[in-house]
Design a protein around this motif. Structure first.
Motif, PDB file in Angstrom:
ATOM      1  N   LEU A 132      -8.946  20.018  30.622  1.00  0.00           N
ATOM      2  CA  LEU A 132      -8.978  18.913  29.679  1.00  0.00           C
ATOM      3  C   LEU A 132      -7.629  18.845  28.987  1.00  0.00           C
ATOM      4  O   LEU A 132      -7.149  19.850  28.444  1.00  0.00           O
ATOM      5  N   ALA A 133      -7.006  17.679  29.010  1.00  0.00           N
ATOM      6  CA  ALA A 133      -5.793  17.437  28.236  1.00  0.00           C
ATOM      7  C   ALA A 133      -6.197  16.660  26.990  1.00  0.00           C
ATOM      8  O   ALA A 133      -6.835  15.605  27.100  1.00  0.00           O
ATOM      9  N   GLY A 134      -5.873  17.206  25.811  1.00  0.00           N
ATOM     10  CA  GLY A 134      -6.316  16.557  24.593  1.00  0.00           C
ATOM     11  C   GLY A 134      -5.462  16.915  23.396  1.00  0.00           C
ATOM     12  O   GLY A 134      -4.656  17.850  23.433  1.00  0.00           O
ATOM     13  N   PHE A 135      -5.669  16.167  22.338  1.00  0.00           N
ATOM     14  CA  PHE A 135      -4.920  16.366  21.091  1.00  0.00           C
ATOM     15  C   PHE A 135      -5.651  17.394  20.247  1.00  0.00           C
ATOM     16  O   PHE A 135      -6.782  17.177  19.806  1.00  0.00           O
ATOM     17  N   ASP A 136      -5.013  18.554  20.030  1.00  0.00           N
ATOM     18  CA  ASP A 136      -5.598  19.630  19.230  1.00  0.00           C
ATOM     19  C   ASP A 136      -5.439  19.281  17.756  1.00  0.00           C
ATOM     20  O   ASP A 136      -4.321  19.143  17.248  1.00  0.00           O
ATOM     21  N   ARG A 196      -8.903  24.961  30.038  1.00  0.00           N
ATOM     22  CA  ARG A 196      -9.739  25.069  31.235  1.00  0.00           C
ATOM     23  C   ARG A 196     -11.197  24.799  30.862  1.00  0.00           C
ATOM     24  O   ARG A 196     -11.738  25.426  29.953  1.00  0.00           O
ATOM     25  N   VAL A 197     -11.809  23.896  31.606  1.00  0.00           N
ATOM     26  CA  VAL A 197     -13.167  23.475  31.274  1.00  0.00           C
ATOM     27  C   VAL A 197     -14.162  24.614  31.479  1.00  0.00           C
ATOM     28  O   VAL A 197     -15.142  24.737  30.737  1.00  0.00           O
ATOM     29  N   ASP A 198     -13.910  25.476  32.476  1.00  0.00           N
ATOM     30  CA  ASP A 198     -14.862  26.565  32.728  1.00  0.00           C
ATOM     31  C   ASP A 198     -14.786  27.661  31.668  1.00  0.00           C
ATOM     32  O   ASP A 198     -15.609  28.579  31.681  1.00  0.00           O
ATOM     33  N   LYS A 199     -13.823  27.582  30.745  1.00  0.00           N
ATOM     34  CA  LYS A 199     -13.724  28.561  29.663  1.00  0.00           C
ATOM     35  C   LYS A 199     -14.177  27.979  28.328  1.00  0.00           C
ATOM     36  O   LYS A 199     -13.965  28.576  27.282  1.00  0.00           O
ATOM     37  N   MET A 200     -14.800  26.812  28.392  1.00  0.00           N
ATOM     38  CA  MET A 200     -15.366  26.205  27.192  1.00  0.00           C
ATOM     39  C   MET A 200     -16.828  26.620  27.050  1.00  0.00           C
ATOM     40  O   MET A 200     -17.556  26.692  28.033  1.00  0.00           O
ATOM     41  N   ALA A 201     -17.233  26.875  25.837  1.00  0.00           N
ATOM     42  CA  ALA A 201     -18.636  27.209  25.558  1.00  0.00           C
ATOM     43  C   ALA A 201     -19.147  26.321  24.433  1.00  0.00           C
ATOM     44  O   ALA A 201     -18.389  25.965  23.520  1.00  0.00           O
ATOM     45  N   GLU A 202     -20.418  25.962  24.491  1.00  0.00           N
ATOM     46  CA  GLU A 202     -21.083  25.183  23.441  1.00  0.00           C
ATOM     47  C   GLU A 202     -20.327  23.880  23.159  1.00  0.00           C
ATOM     48  O   GLU A 202     -20.124  23.485  22.007  1.00  0.00           O
ATOM     49  N   LEU A 203     -19.945  23.184  24.224  1.00  0.00           N
ATOM     50  CA  LEU A 203     -19.240  21.913  24.072  1.00  0.00           C
ATOM     51  C   LEU A 203     -20.155  20.859  23.461  1.00  0.00           C
ATOM     52  O   LEU A 203     -21.301  20.718  23.865  1.00  0.00           O
ATOM     53  N   ALA A 204     -19.627  20.105  22.502  1.00  0.00           N
ATOM     54  CA  ALA A 204     -20.403  19.040  21.865  1.00  0.00           C
ATOM     55  C   ALA A 204     -19.509  17.826  21.650  1.00  0.00           C
ATOM     56  O   ALA A 204     -18.351  17.957  21.249  1.00  0.00           O
TER      57      ALA A 204
END
Length: 328
Positions: free
Chosen positions: A194-198, A208-216
């Motif tokens: 995911l490319a996004g503005f932090d 990396r999307v596979d290292k994201m948890a509890e995405l909302a």
């Protein structure tokens, strides 16, 4: 179901039978179609079958008839050709981020788009060298959520983790949630990013999307339009080798002529190549000078040299020195 009952089901049942049981190599005679309908509790007469076939044609079902050695009715053209389904099956099996369980489920759905006879050809195993299937099945659903967030211009929150040597998840930022405005999803080196503005650092980053948890997906409007106003996902992916971060700039490479294809494959057909003597050319490319980029340069041996700017040459020299110290 009594014979002759539910005649309203006759046409959709006939379509299903044709799609599931027939193809060009496996037609069904009128009598076989009548028997298949009766087995499902729907009566039919020979003349009505011909009328039904015409009705299916009007509904854009490519039903065809054949006489001769192997007579009968069958479905010709389908939404996907068999070769296209094989390609999709291979892609699903080869995809690292889709778990084995989800791969099997997706392939089973793809098989329904062919006749049962052709579906047997889709039950194949694809070997991809050193492929490792992810254990995180939530990736599949996270991607769908991220697409929805991008489409709706909403921010997302998630926890982000790495693995330690004991293969345990270790959350970054001490488990605090990241808040990011997504701008694009990209596929690089067999991983989704995911490319996004932090929001915390007020800059464009990737995760990396596979290292994201509890995405909302939140109701908060997307931020960073000023910073990411001209964001181009393809350009972003091209500059970030292996999605490693580093200093970005125009980097000049001096390459052997035999590496023209390598440079074009990496940076695209728009890169300008300038002849430099009989055996070399130069190319100025926009790249993020990261360890991965320098590794790509190292991998081409003496075929490629970084000639500018000075800070990029210095980064290469420092990397060479650091690698050399490992073996002294």
């Amino acid at each position: 179901m009594a014979r002759g009952a539910n005649q309203k089901l006759k046409l959709p049942l006939l379509e299903r039978i044709l799609l599931q049981e027939t193809d060009e190599e496996h037609p069904m005679t009128v009598q076989e179609l009548i028997a298949a309908l009766e087995a499902r509790g729907v009566g039919a007469e020979r003349k009505s079958i011909y009328d039904d076939m015409e009705a299916l044609r009007q509904l854009d079902v490519d039903v065809q008839s054949r006489k001769g050695k192997s007579p009968g009715w069958f479905v010709g053209a389908r939404t996907f050709e068999l070769a296209e389904l094989k390609l999709l099956v291979d892609a699903v099996q080869s995809c690292k981020f889709i778990t084995r369980k989800k791969s099997d489920a997706l392939i089973a759905k793809l098989e329904t788009l062919a006749s049962r006879h052709e579906a047997r050809q889709l039950q194949r195993q694809v070997y991809v060298d050193r492929r490792v299937k992810t254990m995180n099945e939530s990736v599949y659903y996270n991607i769908d959520k991220l697409h929805a967030a991008i489409s709706g211009a909403h921010a997302v929150t998630f926890k982000y983790f790495e693995y330690n040597v004991r293969k345990e998840k270790v959350f970054r930022r001490e488990g605090r949630r990241y808040q990011v405005s997504p701008y694009g999803l990209l596929w690089d080196n067999e991983n989704y990013y995911l490319a996004g503005f932090d929001h915390q650092h007020a800059e464009l980053r990737h995760y990396r999307v596979d290292k994201m948890a509890e995405l909302a997906v939140t109701c908060l409007p997307r931020q960073g339009d000023g910073t990411c106003e001209n964001f181009d996902i393809a350009s972003y992916a091209q500059k970030h080798f292996g999605m490693f971060s580093g200093r970005e700039g125009q980097v000049t490479l001096r390459c052997r002529k035999g590496l023209v294809g390598v440079v074009l494959d990496r940076f695209g057909q728009d890169v300008m190549l300038v002849p430099d003597g009989e055996e070399h050319f130069t190319a100025t490319v926009r790249a993020v000078v990261s360890p991965q980029f320098l590794g790509w340069v190292f991998g081409l041996g003496d075929g490629v040299a970084v000639t500018g700017p000075d800070w990029a040459v210095a980064a290469l020299e420092e990397q060479m020195e650091a690698v050399g110290r490992q073996y002294r």
